[in-house]
Motif scaffolding. Structure first.
Motif, PDB file in Angstrom:
ATOM      1  N   MET B   1       4.951   2.477   1.742  1.00  0.00           N
ATOM      2  CA  MET B   1       5.889   2.890   2.835  1.00  0.00           C
ATOM      3  C   MET B   1       5.219   2.917   4.422  1.00  0.00           C
ATOM      4  O   MET B   1       5.606   1.819   5.211  1.00  0.00           O
ATOM      5  CB  MET B   1       6.889   3.932   2.391  1.00  0.00           C
ATOM      6  N   ILE B   2       4.753   4.065   4.845  1.00  0.00           N
ATOM      7  CA  ILE B   2       3.900   3.894   6.184  1.00  0.00           C
ATOM      8  C   ILE B   2       3.481   3.270   6.419  1.00  0.00           C
ATOM      9  O   ILE B   2       3.334   3.063   7.202  1.00  0.00           O
ATOM     10  CB  ILE B   2       4.004   6.033   6.172  1.00  0.00           C
ATOM     11  N   LEU B   3       2.465   3.344   5.594  1.00  0.00           N
ATOM     12  CA  LEU B   3       1.603   2.258   5.801  1.00  0.00           C
ATOM     13  C   LEU B   3       1.932   0.707   5.834  1.00  0.00           C
ATOM     14  O   LEU B   3       1.721  -0.117   7.189  1.00  0.00           O
ATOM     15  CB  LEU B   3       0.250   1.253   4.202  1.00  0.00           C
ATOM     16  N   GLU B   4       3.144   0.280   5.141  1.00  0.00           N
ATOM     17  CA  GLU B   4       3.055  -0.974   5.275  1.00  0.00           C
ATOM     18  C   GLU B   4       4.195  -1.193   6.737  1.00  0.00           C
ATOM     19  O   GLU B   4       4.147  -1.867   7.736  1.00  0.00           O
ATOM     20  CB  GLU B   4       4.629  -1.347   4.399  1.00  0.00           C
ATOM     21  N   LEU B   5       4.950   0.114   7.369  1.00  0.00           N
ATOM     22  CA  LEU B   5       5.148  -0.050   8.671  1.00  0.00           C
ATOM     23  C   LEU B   5       4.196   0.285   9.350  1.00  0.00           C
ATOM     24  O   LEU B   5       4.292  -0.873  10.657  1.00  0.00           O
ATOM     25  CB  LEU B   5       5.678   1.103   8.937  1.00  0.00           C
ATOM     26  N   PHE B   6       3.217   0.820   9.380  1.00  0.00           N
ATOM     27  CA  PHE B   6       2.431   0.534  10.442  1.00  0.00           C
ATOM     28  C   PHE B   6       1.196  -0.961  10.855  1.00  0.00           C
ATOM     29  O   PHE B   6       0.876  -1.240  11.486  1.00  0.00           O
ATOM     30  CB  PHE B   6       0.732   1.854  10.121  1.00  0.00           C
ATOM     31  N   VAL B  53      -5.038  -5.723   8.858  1.00  0.00           N
ATOM     32  CA  VAL B  53      -5.994  -6.226   8.099  1.00  0.00           C
ATOM     33  C   VAL B  53      -6.739  -5.043   7.575  1.00  0.00           C
ATOM     34  O   VAL B  53      -6.904  -5.079   6.236  1.00  0.00           O
ATOM     35  CB  VAL B  53      -6.923  -7.688   8.541  1.00  0.00           C
ATOM     36  N   ALA B  54      -7.208  -4.509   7.858  1.00  0.00           N
ATOM     37  CA  ALA B  54      -8.679  -3.652   7.330  1.00  0.00           C
ATOM     38  C   ALA B  54      -7.700  -2.892   6.759  1.00  0.00           C
ATOM     39  O   ALA B  54      -8.357  -1.637   5.841  1.00  0.00           O
ATOM     40  CB  ALA B  54      -8.430  -2.767   8.410  1.00  0.00           C
ATOM     41  N   ALA B  55      -6.300  -2.398   7.215  1.00  0.00           N
ATOM     42  CA  ALA B  55      -5.465  -1.489   7.237  1.00  0.00           C
ATOM     43  C   ALA B  55      -4.949  -1.370   5.189  1.00  0.00           C
ATOM     44  O   ALA B  55      -4.399  -0.611   4.837  1.00  0.00           O
ATOM     45  CB  ALA B  55      -4.979  -0.664   7.898  1.00  0.00           C
ATOM     46  N   GLY B  56      -4.708  -3.114   5.125  1.00  0.00           N
ATOM     47  CA  GLY B  56      -4.544  -3.145   4.562  1.00  0.00           C
ATOM     48  C   GLY B  56      -4.631  -3.252   3.019  1.00  0.00           C
ATOM     49  O   GLY B  56      -3.879  -3.578   1.934  1.00  0.00           O
ATOM     50  N   PHE B  57      -5.982  -4.214   3.749  1.00  0.00           N
ATOM     51  CA  PHE B  57      -6.738  -4.764   2.360  1.00  0.00           C
ATOM     52  C   PHE B  57      -7.518  -3.338   1.651  1.00  0.00           C
ATOM     53  O   PHE B  57      -7.524  -3.274   0.273  1.00  0.00           O
ATOM     54  CB  PHE B  57      -7.578  -5.476   2.475  1.00  0.00           C
ATOM     55  N   GLY B  58      -8.098  -2.538   3.114  1.00  0.00           N
ATOM     56  CA  GLY B  58      -8.813  -1.557   2.698  1.00  0.00           C
ATOM     57  C   GLY B  58      -9.455  -1.322   2.082  1.00  0.00           C
ATOM     58  O   GLY B  58     -10.877  -0.527   1.563  1.00  0.00           O
ATOM     59  N   ASP B  59     -10.546  -2.641   1.531  1.00  0.00           N
ATOM     60  CA  ASP B  59     -12.029  -2.337   0.416  1.00  0.00           C
ATOM     61  C   ASP B  59     -12.808  -2.842   0.988  1.00  0.00           C
ATOM     62  O   ASP B  59     -12.729  -3.341   2.856  1.00  0.00           O
ATOM     63  CB  ASP B  59     -12.173  -3.438  -0.409  1.00  0.00           C
TER      64      ASP B  59
END
Lengths: 158, 114
Positions: B1-6, B53-59
């Protein structure tokens, strides 16, 4: 420099031992290794310079991002509001940076920070010609560049 | 949730700054001031989108590529603006009338006045 290699080695060791060979794992290992090396600093004798250097690089990176955000907001304001507030000017700034890498870093950072854009460097690398958006007081802008970005870069690279 | 908002905030802000950079090229008064808009706002825009992008994929592969993209942009965007500005200044492109030019600048660079 050998302290830096040692730190890298500690980061890899940490990542291998925790089984997390990922970027966050390596970064955490580097941070933990840095802390460990900082604690045993007296054992190295003369290489204590490394810690100051890391501090200066971190300072350069943090201040640079702060300036980039501030400058983007001021540019956005000028673009989106109907009146142009800019009072532009072209100024000469004495350049103390030596060496290609240092000049490149200083000019790039100047271009990315508020109100200034590096235009040209003289043949002898002594003077930088800058386009400033608010050039009411050229001496003040020259002093800002000299005591800000340029000094941080020289501290980090020296 | 917080990640998506970010991520949403980063993408929206990045889009906003990219829009401002483009609009700046259109409506600022002369070539050098336009370069201010494209370098600063444009770099920040791509940086924010790459952060999302980096936060969303995270790999690791994606993060490594996002970091590489940002580093290349930080190196090339100011150099490109510098070359365009330098060419404009040296060839004597007309600047916005209020621009104050240091008389020493042309002399030191060996550019003729016209």
């Amino acid at each position: 420099m050998s302290v830096f290699l040692l730190n890298l080695l500690l980061a890899i060791a940490w990542a291998a031992l925790t089984g997390q060979f990922t970027l966050p794992g390596l970064a955490l290992g580097f941070a933990v290794g840095f802390g460990a090396l900082w604690v045993i600093q007296p054992l190295f004798g003369t290489t204590g310079n490394y810690f100051a250097k890391v501090y200066r690089w971190v300072k350069l990176l943090v201040l640079f991002h702060y300036e980039l955000i501030v400058s983007s907001i001021s540019v956005a304001w000028d673009v989106l509001t109907p009146r142009h507030r800019a009072r532009p000017g072209i100024i000469c700034v004495p350049l103390k940076a030596r060496g290609e890498a240092e000049v490149l870093l200083v000019t790039n950072l100047i271009s990315l920070t508020p109100g200034t854009l590096s235009l040209d460097v003289t043949e002898d690398c002594n003077t930088l010609v800058v386009h400033a958006m608010f050039a009411d007081d050229p001496a003040k802008i020259a002093a800002q560049i000299e005591n800000g970005m340029e000094r941080w870069v020289r501290e980090a690279l020296e | 949730m917080i990640l998506e908002l970010f991520m949403t905030a980063c993408v929206l802000l990045g889009g906003f700054f990219a829009f401002v950079a483009g609009l700046g090229v259109l409506r600022l008064p002369d070539v050098l001031i336009r370069m201010h808009a494209t370098t600063k706002a444009g770099t920040l825009a791509s940086g924010l989108i790459m952060l999302a992008v980096a936060a969303g994929f995270g790999d690791a592969p994606t993060v490594a590529r996002a970091v590489a993209i940002v580093i290349f942009l930080l190196i090339t965007a100011p150099v490109g603006a510098h070359m365009i500005g330098r060419a404009a200044f040296r060839s004597g492109v007309a600047l916005w009338p209020p621009t104050k030019i240091d008389p020493e600048a042309r002399m030191k660079l060996g550019v003729r006045d016209d």
